[in-house]
Design a protein around this motif. Structure first.
Motif, PDB file in Angstrom:
ATOM      1  N   ALA A 117       0.831  -1.202   0.000  1.00  0.00           N
ATOM      2  CA  ALA A 117       0.000   0.000   0.000  1.00  0.00           C
ATOM      3  C   ALA A 117       0.867   1.254   0.000  1.00  0.00           C
ATOM      4  O   ALA A 117       0.532   2.262  -0.646  1.00  0.00           O
ATOM      5  N   ARG A 118       1.974   1.213   0.705  1.00  0.00           N
ATOM      6  CA  ARG A 118       2.875   2.373   0.722  1.00  0.00           C
ATOM      7  C   ARG A 118       3.549   2.572  -0.629  1.00  0.00           C
ATOM      8  O   ARG A 118       3.711   3.711  -1.092  1.00  0.00           O
ATOM      9  N   LEU A 119       3.950   1.469  -1.263  1.00  0.00           N
ATOM     10  CA  LEU A 119       4.541   1.590  -2.594  1.00  0.00           C
ATOM     11  C   LEU A 119       3.514   2.124  -3.591  1.00  0.00           C
ATOM     12  O   LEU A 119       3.868   2.791  -4.565  1.00  0.00           O
ATOM     13  N   ASP A 120       2.247   1.842  -3.343  1.00  0.00           N
ATOM     14  CA  ASP A 120       1.185   2.284  -4.232  1.00  0.00           C
ATOM     15  C   ASP A 120       0.897   3.770  -4.084  1.00  0.00           C
ATOM     16  O   ASP A 120       0.478   4.421  -5.043  1.00  0.00           O
ATOM     17  N   THR A 121       1.119   4.331  -2.906  1.00  0.00           N
ATOM     18  CA  THR A 121       0.724   5.714  -2.630  1.00  0.00           C
ATOM     19  C   THR A 121       1.895   6.684  -2.524  1.00  0.00           C
ATOM     20  O   THR A 121       1.682   7.880  -2.356  1.00  0.00           O
ATOM     21  N   VAL A 122       3.120   6.190  -2.650  1.00  0.00           N
ATOM     22  CA  VAL A 122       4.279   7.032  -2.349  1.00  0.00           C
ATOM     23  C   VAL A 122       4.442   8.182  -3.335  1.00  0.00           C
ATOM     24  O   VAL A 122       4.959   9.244  -2.974  1.00  0.00           O
ATOM     25  N   ASN A 377      -1.961  -9.983  -7.325  1.00  0.00           N
ATOM     26  CA  ASN A 377      -1.329  -8.912  -8.107  1.00  0.00           C
ATOM     27  C   ASN A 377      -0.035  -8.411  -7.485  1.00  0.00           C
ATOM     28  O   ASN A 377       0.898  -8.024  -8.197  1.00  0.00           O
ATOM     29  N   CYS A 378       0.028  -8.412  -6.169  1.00  0.00           N
ATOM     30  CA  CYS A 378       1.252  -7.949  -5.513  1.00  0.00           C
ATOM     31  C   CYS A 378       2.437  -8.841  -5.875  1.00  0.00           C
ATOM     32  O   CYS A 378       3.562  -8.361  -6.054  1.00  0.00           O
ATOM     33  N   ASN A 449      -3.258  -5.246  -4.014  1.00  0.00           N
ATOM     34  CA  ASN A 449      -3.486  -4.674  -5.342  1.00  0.00           C
ATOM     35  C   ASN A 449      -2.751  -3.347  -5.520  1.00  0.00           C
ATOM     36  O   ASN A 449      -3.388  -2.288  -5.626  1.00  0.00           O
ATOM     37  N   PRO A 450      -1.425  -3.366  -5.584  1.00  0.00           N
ATOM     38  CA  PRO A 450      -0.682  -2.115  -5.770  1.00  0.00           C
ATOM     39  C   PRO A 450      -0.708  -1.665  -7.234  1.00  0.00           C
ATOM     40  O   PRO A 450       0.317  -1.576  -7.909  1.00  0.00           O
ATOM     41  N   LEU A 451      -1.903  -1.368  -7.726  1.00  0.00           N
ATOM     42  CA  LEU A 451      -2.083  -1.121  -9.155  1.00  0.00           C
ATOM     43  C   LEU A 451      -1.393   0.153  -9.625  1.00  0.00           C
ATOM     44  O   LEU A 451      -0.907   0.220 -10.761  1.00  0.00           O
TER      45      LEU A 451
END
Length: 466
Positions: A117-122, A377-378, A449-451
């Motif tokens: 989640a952090r990689l998705d929002t960084v 997906n991750c 789901n780090p889309l």
């Protein structure tokens, strides 16, 4: 769709009179209305103003060029991220992002999900990432253990949780958990240039290494997760096929050993960046890398296995965990090439129409059951990162594009994002979770789901926007 300002460096966010305000370190940059009825929407849709702000920032990222078919699911994921942010509770100083409103286990924080989640929002909200990191490190115990999963408002054993109506934190009965939080720290520092977080992160990493060395090291070399001795699923892979025939005593696990290599390597690098001694950590990383390359590698099949399976071929299964030395950089270039080209990109093994399967399609234990075949997906994202690390951009692009295309197609059918997916792009109803408890994948699942990160990796690997 309202655009959202692109802000660089450490961000400070504020909600005021329905305005999303982005502040730089010293100057006001921009402000945009979330919607014509922003105050009401915030109160009804999001538990915190930080969640509303996060969703708005991600909606802006969803507007960036990619494939038109991906945009609806990215917009939906932006809202899910925002809905997943809960008020500060327990030892968390800041609002915390749970793994998704659809998770069957209540409000949970941690494990793979938190890192992803952090990689998705960084890129959209680095300050949010910094806060989630500080929340996670706040739970570190005196002995160095960083809790894998913290739940709020529930009690009971995993899979049989009961809502309590309180906000007291409860630690699941896991212990070590993969130490992948360090990757999110690197992503934050790369995005912002702010190295101040590294000092606290370095101290935490050193303590965590001490815990692993005291509790999960193997006398003959390497590290293990509790999965190897009992059904604890510390690795995060519940009921994985690797443990159908366990050794009599703990032996080196390919995932745990590769993950500790990552922890050593990042600790060495952070020490150098902060002017601290790094030789001890680098020496440990080098020793573990050699162990992985020689003791956990089978040259005949071109794949990595747990030590007990390397020595006894009848115990071997082609499960995705064999990719971890490629993801963390512990493999030689030739070993990485074979793992990628012979296995990850092999349409008879892991490269299903929706890649990457958790067990190779050619393996006798492949089935449409949680961690025994379906796609997360991750894990496709981590596989693609491994390809990119070893200069196989085409492989990274193919994995990301196929996974995103398949996820978008499923989203258009079901209108949700799933915990895991059908590798053949079949009906989600065919997938099974666990025989006990809920036996279907969770809906509205954020953590796996780090889309946004997947789209970014696709771009970096040569993907062309429409």
């Amino acid at each position: 769709m309202h655009t959202f300002p692109r802000c660089f460096g450490p961000l400070k966010w504020r909600m005021a009179a329905g305005l999303v305000v982005c502040l730089g370190s010293a100057e006001f940059l921009a402000g945009q209305m979330l919607s014509p009825a922003a105050p009401e929407a915030v109160s009804e849709s999001f538990a915190t103003s930080e969640g509303a702000i996060l969703a708005a920032a991600l909606l802006h990222e969803a507007d960036q060029p990619s494939k038109a078919a991906w945009k609806p699911m990215l917009q939906y994921l932006a809202q899910l991220h925002g809905r997943s942010v809960r008020p500060a509770a327990g030892f968390f100083k800041y609002p915390y992002e749970s793994i998704g409103p659809g998770y069957m286990g209540g409000r949970a924080f941690g494990h793979w999900d938190l890192t992803q989640a952090r990689l998705d929002t960084v890129r959209a909200a680095p300050e949010h990432v910094r806060r989630q990191t500080l929340n996670e490190l706040a739970g570190q115990q005196a002995d160095g253990l960083i809790p894998g999963v913290v739940t709020f408002g529930v009690s009971g054993h995993p899979g049989a949780e009961v809502l309590t109506g309180t906000d007291e934190p409860t630690f699941k009965n896991f212990k070590g958990f993969p130490p992948f939080w360090v990757v999110a720290v690197d992503a934050y520092v790369e995005q912002t240039g702010d190295v101040a977080l590294l000092r606290q992160a370095l101290d935490a990493a050193r303590k965590q290494i001490g815990w692993f060395e005291a509790n999960r090291s193997v006398a003959g070399g390497g590290f293990y997760y509790l999965d190897v001795v009992k059904d604890i699923w510390e690795s995060g892979v519940d009921e994985g096929v690797r443990f159908l025939n366990r050794p009599a005593s703990p032996e080196a696990c390919i995932d745990a050993t590769a993950h500790l290599y990552l922890l050593y390597a990042r600790t060495a690098d952070w020490s150098r960046r902060l002017g601290e001694p790094d030789k001890e950590w680098q020496a440990k990383a080098d020793t573990l890398r050699t162990f992985i390359q020689t003791e956990l590698w089978d040259p005949e099949t071109g794949f990595f296995y747990d030590r007990w399976s390397v020595r006894d071929p009848k115990n071997r299964h082609l499960s995705f965990e064999g990719m971890w030395p490629v993801v963390t950089g512990a493999a030689t270039p030739e070993q990485a090439r074979r793992v990628i080209e012979e296995h990850l990109l092999n349409p008879k093994e892991f490269f299903a129409p929706h890649p990457i399967t958790t067990v190779a399609m050619s393996d006798s234990k492949f089935e449409l059951r949680m961690w025994r075949g379906p796609v997360w997906n991750c894990m496709a994202y981590w596989a693609a990162r491994g390809c990119a690390r070893y200069d196989h951009a085409e492989g990274a692009r193919k994995i990301m594009e196929n996974a995103l295309d398949a996820t978008a197609a499923e989203f258009s059918r079901s209108g949700t994002l799933w915990e895991f997916y059908h590798p053949m792009i079949g009906s989600q109803s065919e997938l099974k979770r666990k025989p006990s408890g809920r036996n279907e994948p969770c809906r509205d699942y954020v953590g796996h789901n780090p889309l946004f990160a997947m789209v970014q990796l696709w771009r970096e690997s040569g993907g062309r926007s429409e």
